[in-house]
Design a protein around this motif. Structure first.
Motif, PDB file in Angstrom:
ATOM      1  N   UNK B   1       0.764  -1.362   0.021  1.00  0.00           N
ATOM      2  CA  UNK B   1       0.077  -0.024  -0.137  1.00  0.00           C
ATOM      3  C   UNK B   1       0.775   1.263  -0.137  1.00  0.00           C
ATOM      4  N   UNK B   2       0.407   2.191  -0.288  1.00  0.00           N
ATOM      5  CA  UNK B   2       1.073   3.485  -0.675  1.00  0.00           C
ATOM      6  C   UNK B   2       0.456   4.679   0.037  1.00  0.00           C
ATOM      7  N   UNK B   3       0.958   5.502   0.529  1.00  0.00           N
ATOM      8  CA  UNK B   3       0.401   6.711   1.050  1.00  0.00           C
ATOM      9  C   UNK B   3       1.229   8.080   0.540  1.00  0.00           C
ATOM     10  N   UNK B   4       0.403   9.089   0.008  1.00  0.00           N
ATOM     11  CA  UNK B   4       1.276  10.430  -0.558  1.00  0.00           C
ATOM     12  C   UNK B   4       1.231  11.276   0.655  1.00  0.00           C
ATOM     13  N   UNK B   5       2.428  12.035   0.670  1.00  0.00           N
ATOM     14  CA  UNK B   5       2.601  12.985   1.561  1.00  0.00           C
ATOM     15  C   UNK B   5       2.541  14.150   0.747  1.00  0.00           C
ATOM     16  N   UNK B   6       1.475  14.898   0.736  1.00  0.00           N
ATOM     17  CA  UNK B   6       1.167  16.098  -0.318  1.00  0.00           C
ATOM     18  C   UNK B   6       1.613  17.323   0.406  1.00  0.00           C
ATOM     19  N   UNK B   7       2.855  17.785  -0.198  1.00  0.00           N
ATOM     20  CA  UNK B   7       3.376  19.133   0.413  1.00  0.00           C
ATOM     21  C   UNK B   7       3.822  20.092  -0.919  1.00  0.00           C
ATOM     22  N   UNK B   8       2.660  20.223  -1.486  1.00  0.00           N
ATOM     23  CA  UNK B   8       3.050  21.362  -2.573  1.00  0.00           C
ATOM     24  C   UNK B   8       2.452  22.540  -1.997  1.00  0.00           C
ATOM     25  N   UNK B   9       3.163  23.755  -2.087  1.00  0.00           N
ATOM     26  CA  UNK B   9       2.818  24.768  -1.221  1.00  0.00           C
ATOM     27  C   UNK B   9       3.407  26.267  -2.018  1.00  0.00           C
ATOM     28  N   UNK B  10       2.823  27.054  -1.910  1.00  0.00           N
ATOM     29  CA  UNK B  10       3.404  28.428  -2.131  1.00  0.00           C
ATOM     30  C   UNK B  10       4.429  28.923  -1.110  1.00  0.00           C
ATOM     31  N   UNK B  11       5.250  29.113  -1.462  1.00  0.00           N
ATOM     32  CA  UNK B  11       6.259  29.741  -0.316  1.00  0.00           C
ATOM     33  C   UNK B  11       6.851  31.274  -0.927  1.00  0.00           C
ATOM     34  N   UNK B  12       6.613  31.884   0.098  1.00  0.00           N
ATOM     35  CA  UNK B  12       6.987  33.168  -0.257  1.00  0.00           C
ATOM     36  C   UNK B  12       8.321  33.824   0.452  1.00  0.00           C
ATOM     37  N   UNK B  13       9.598  33.807  -0.276  1.00  0.00           N
ATOM     38  CA  UNK B  13      10.718  34.194   0.620  1.00  0.00           C
ATOM     39  C   UNK B  13      11.210  35.341   0.157  1.00  0.00           C
ATOM     40  N   UNK B  14      10.252  36.371  -0.562  1.00  0.00           N
ATOM     41  CA  UNK B  14      10.541  37.642  -0.965  1.00  0.00           C
ATOM     42  C   UNK B  14      11.029  38.464   0.003  1.00  0.00           C
TER      43      UNK B  14
END
Lengths: 348, 348
Positions: B1-14
């Motif tokens: 079995x497989x579990x996805x760890x969703x870590x797609x994010x908008x990162x603002x380092x401006x």
């Protein structure tokens, strides 16, 4: 005059965790397996039968939390430099949480960051350290005080490795499973009360649920600005216990088990949890032979030690307190005298 | 079995870079100014007259590239632990590039990352190190081989500090300005040929243009997967020169100046640049008394030293070669004999 440096980006650190027999792994880059003497003696043959790489290296570091330090990081980095690892090279963490944290940290700072893969071999590291990307080392001031957030490329959880796990280490893993259930998932807690995790099928189901629960939390709060702090349930107290006992008497999960009992006592004191709920948690921990009591020698110095914990702010301590079973409250406004009175319940 | 760890994010380092007289700064957290004995002797009084904090600490580390190492990082971290800095605390890098890189790296690993502010005091660090978030230290294998990407919260560039800058260090800064112009901006290069950077107004304009040029590149490629590598123009050769001379004979910018001359020679050899364009670059460097020649003792070992550079992959070296003036080519397919023949032009 002013210049803006625009660095707003979509960053995708997503990855998959495979809970299954380890597949064949093939890499066209340099790969170093970072492990320890014990794990490699037990399981390296199995791993090597599954893996191929352009160049393959094995790096062993001393076994145990006491060696989760800069000296071990230096040893790993030295080997990578020596064999001219570059930015496309890969590290594989093969061992428990200590190996995972150190391998992840080394890969985060080597040439400003290279990939790593986790193959956790203990129940604790399978359910906890494999999710979240926290890496780091200890020093004389405490646990995980130096480190980075660095997500693995992927994680393989193979139940095969648990067949050789000593029962104390198995219990330490169960403690983190219980932690996840108490803080976020009442149904999961009920399941754990009825299941026997010594049964392989029940165990795989529990690993999956624990990993999913943690994944849900981490996805909402990768860098622990809020919700993710709830996963430190039991850790605020547990870290002090580990520090007081020199990281030697208790396994991490065992210290967390005691820490959860202490946090529950504080939650009961504050009316967040019922006595019988606290008892249910304690009973579940005892079922897997986890320690649930600890004698505090000096209540004031135990309290003082909270303040070095990195989850604490200037003059406050952040407590993670269960609200019944399946919910949690993060608070930094518990009066010192309330905490002290709870700690006194654990003193002579 | 497989579990996805969703870590797609908008990162603002401006973040913003202010090029102006330092404003009054007030912080309601613990703040440590990291600096060195020389800079603090010259300018700490000025900074302290502008700054207030809840608790303010000064940490000095030894001056110079030779001390950009783990021992200095340990010294900084020790002080932070000692004074119980927490995740909301702030570091201020007050000095040149070495101070900036080390303060940034220390802040990236302290408790898995805290904020830092840059107040660069040399021309080199104002135009180069202040933009991009590269942090790190050297070790016996080479420069910046351990580190992290960690963006500052903000940067203050105050021309006041340059009044005390020795002329060699001023020239070293000009080298990086020239680098930015040659690789990305022909108009800027023309401006530099006609301007005198010893004039304050011309200098401020040049700082602004250099910072903007670099910002444009970094915004497109924060973690150096492609374009950003072009900013290493002159560095592939320069790093080897610094390493061969023990980081002592040349300032970083001086080694880069020689490195640009070498890269240009290779570009001319490959037909990417005309002789007279290479001469124009050399003349501009000479105008600020920068070194443009170097004697390679052993061509083979010089070549071999490229391979430890972190920008290199397995069996290739990545060269950053100007295409005329104002454009650049990143290539890892230059034949060894071509490179050797260019290096021989610099041997006895």
């Amino acid at each position: 005059m002013q210049v803006n440096i625009p660095l707003k980006q979509v960053v995708d650190n997503s990855y998959d965790i495979t809970i299954d027999t380890l597949p064949k792994l093939s890499y066209d880059t340099k790969v170093a397996i970072v492990t320890n003497p014990k794990v490699s003696g037990l399981h390296l043959g199995y791993l090597l039968s599954k893996i191929s790489a352009k160049e393959l290296y094995i790096i062993t570091v001393p076994d145990g939390e006491a060696y989760k330090n800069q000296a071990s990081i230096d040893l790993i980095l030295e080997s990578l430099f020596n064999h001219r690892f570059n930015r496309k090279s890969l590290l594989i963490a093969f061992g428990g949480g200590v190996i995972g944290d150190m391998t992840g940290y080394a890969s985060s700072i080597y040439q400003r960051g290279i990939d790593f893969v986790q193959i956790p071999t203990t129940l604790l590291s399978q359910v906890d350290a494999s999710v979240g990307g926290k890496t780091g080392i200890n020093n004389s001031y405490g646990k995980n005080l130096i480190g980075a957030f660095h997500q693995p490329r992927t994680v393989y959880i193979d139940p095969h490795f648990l067949t050789t796990l000593p029962s104390r280490e198995f219990g330490a893993g169960v403690a983190e499973v219980v932690k996840m259930a108490v803080t976020f998932n009442a149904d999961f807690f009920n399941y754990l009360e009825s299941a026997d995790l010594n049964d392989k099928k029940s165990l795989q189901e529990a690993i999956k649920q624990a990993v999913q629960t943690k994944a849900g939390v981490v996805a909402k709060d990768e860098k622990e600005h809020g919700l993710r702090a709830a996963l430190n349930y039991g850790h605020t107290f547990g870290h002090v216990i580990e520090n007081e006992t020199g990281y030697k008497k208790y396994l991490h999960g065992e210290a967390v088990a005691i820490g959860m009992v202490m946090a529950n006592a504080l939650a009961v004191k504050l009316g967040l949890m019922k006595e019988n709920e606290a008892d249910r948690v304690k009973d579940l921990l005892k079922k897997y032979d986890l320690p649930t009591s600890y004698t505090i020698e000096n209540v004031e110095s135990f309290y003082d030690a909270f303040f070095l914990d990195k989850k604490s702010s200037d003059a406050t301590i952040t407590f993670i307190l269960p609200v019944g079973i399946g919910d949690v409250k993060i608070t930094d406004s518990v009066a010192k005298e309330t905490v002290i009175s709870v700690l006194e319940g654990f003193s002579r």
